[in-house]
Design a protein around this motif. Sequence first.
Motif, PDB file in Angstrom:
ATOM      1  N   GLY A 165      16.344 -29.464  81.692  1.00  3.08           N
ATOM      2  CA  GLY A 165      15.714 -28.169  81.523  1.00  3.08           C
ATOM      3  C   GLY A 165      14.244 -28.223  81.162  1.00  3.08           C
ATOM      4  N   ARG A 166      13.659 -27.007  81.014  1.00  2.00           N
ATOM      5  CA  ARG A 166      12.260 -26.805  80.641  1.00  2.00           C
ATOM      6  C   ARG A 166      11.285 -27.405  81.665  1.00  2.00           C
ATOM      7  N   VAL A 167      11.666 -27.302  82.928  1.00  5.87           N
ATOM      8  CA  VAL A 167      10.787 -27.738  84.021  1.00  5.87           C
ATOM      9  C   VAL A 167       9.813 -26.606  84.336  1.00  5.87           C
ATOM     10  N   LEU A 294      21.418 -23.034  71.487  1.00  6.83           N
ATOM     11  CA  LEU A 294      20.106 -23.676  71.559  1.00  6.83           C
ATOM     12  C   LEU A 294      20.122 -24.826  72.557  1.00  6.83           C
ATOM     13  N   ASP A 295      21.149 -25.663  72.477  1.00  8.47           N
ATOM     14  CA  ASP A 295      21.209 -26.857  73.316  1.00  8.47           C
ATOM     15  C   ASP A 295      21.480 -26.516  74.780  1.00  8.47           C
ATOM     16  N   THR A 296      22.513 -25.716  75.022  1.00 11.51           N
ATOM     17  CA  THR A 296      22.957 -25.487  76.394  1.00 11.51           C
ATOM     18  C   THR A 296      22.159 -24.412  77.122  1.00 11.51           C
ATOM     19  N   VAL A 297      21.663 -23.424  76.385  1.00 11.32           N
ATOM     20  CA  VAL A 297      20.956 -22.304  77.026  1.00 11.32           C
ATOM     21  C   VAL A 297      19.439 -22.499  76.966  1.00 11.32           C
ATOM     22  N   TYR A 298      18.912 -22.628  75.757  1.00 14.32           N
ATOM     23  CA  TYR A 298      17.461 -22.589  75.586  1.00 14.32           C
ATOM     24  C   TYR A 298      16.769 -23.934  75.827  1.00 14.32           C
ATOM     25  N   LEU A 299      17.515 -25.030  75.707  1.00 13.83           N
ATOM     26  CA  LEU A 299      16.932 -26.333  76.000  1.00 13.83           C
ATOM     27  C   LEU A 299      17.298 -26.794  77.406  1.00 13.83           C
TER      28      LEU A 299
END
Length: 330
Positions: A165-167, A294-299
């Motif tokens: 994530g966060r690409v 936090l881990d699965t959605v936002y990160l």
Amino acid sequence: MSLIHVITVTTTPRRSSCQIYHNTPALVFSAGGYTGNIFHDFNDGIIPLFITIETLFNGRDVTLVVANFTDWWYSKYEILLSQLTSHRVINLHNQTATHCFPSAAVGLVSHGPMTVDPTLLPSRKTFLDFRALLGAAYDNCHVPPPPPLKGIPRLVFVSRAGPTGRVILNQDDVVRAAEEVGFDVVVFRPNKFTWLCDAYKLIDGSHAVFGVHGAAMTHALFLRPGAVFVQVVPLGNEWLAETYFKKVAVEGMKFEYLEYKVRAAESSLVEKYGKDGAMIVEAREIASKNWTALDTVYLKGQDVRLDVERIRVYLRIAYLKARRFMEENG
């Protein structure tokens, strides 16, 4: 913690059962846990190792005795470890002889996330002293940095790729914007096997680092104090970004710090939850109370498409700060 080996320390009459006797104290610690992620390598390992040697041994020479030792970990950090000890690092789990030490400490001391607190150290050393240790380790690497463009500040663009994530989905557009405001941009794509000499020479010779909050931004520790650090903060990442990077950037490394907070329209989560959904509107609160979210959605579940005109404003400010830094420091 279930993967970390339990250590038993025993005392024995001097030399009674010792096959190898050491004159220096032992510092026993684990290289297991979350190692392999450069943030955890430093936050949970290298920085506490520096703190522990300063705290318990007043900076004196020690022998490092490592549990959960792996060849790749040692190869990656061997140069840095040599600044902390002049003795051979002992791999605890391939020993067949009994080693004896005049004293031993087991485990590492931490001052908190990405923190060196001088008030807790007899030597009063700060994070800048830790940065000087990095310089002592890597300044002499025989790796030429990319040649600079004369009179143009260089920005290292830390690039992320899936699946964590966060690409930045429109990375090419953002890189182009950075070049248009005046930066010489080098796209940096680190991975687990990136040689730290290469990373250090690139970043130490640059004037700014730009990237989305994530472990790879730990490489900004190689920036010179006073350089520019631009952190893009996706939805729900506010607490992590402030705790793990903003604090060390501002207080520890004395960077010129800029923070770009992603708006709902720039997050890929809008496609899934809608711009008025609770996961969007209450992202910060949900992320602070629910680790799974936090881990699965936002990160891991979020990418970003930055507003190019909006980010251009931040890049222009970063350019002016980086140019001033370049003129004052080379």
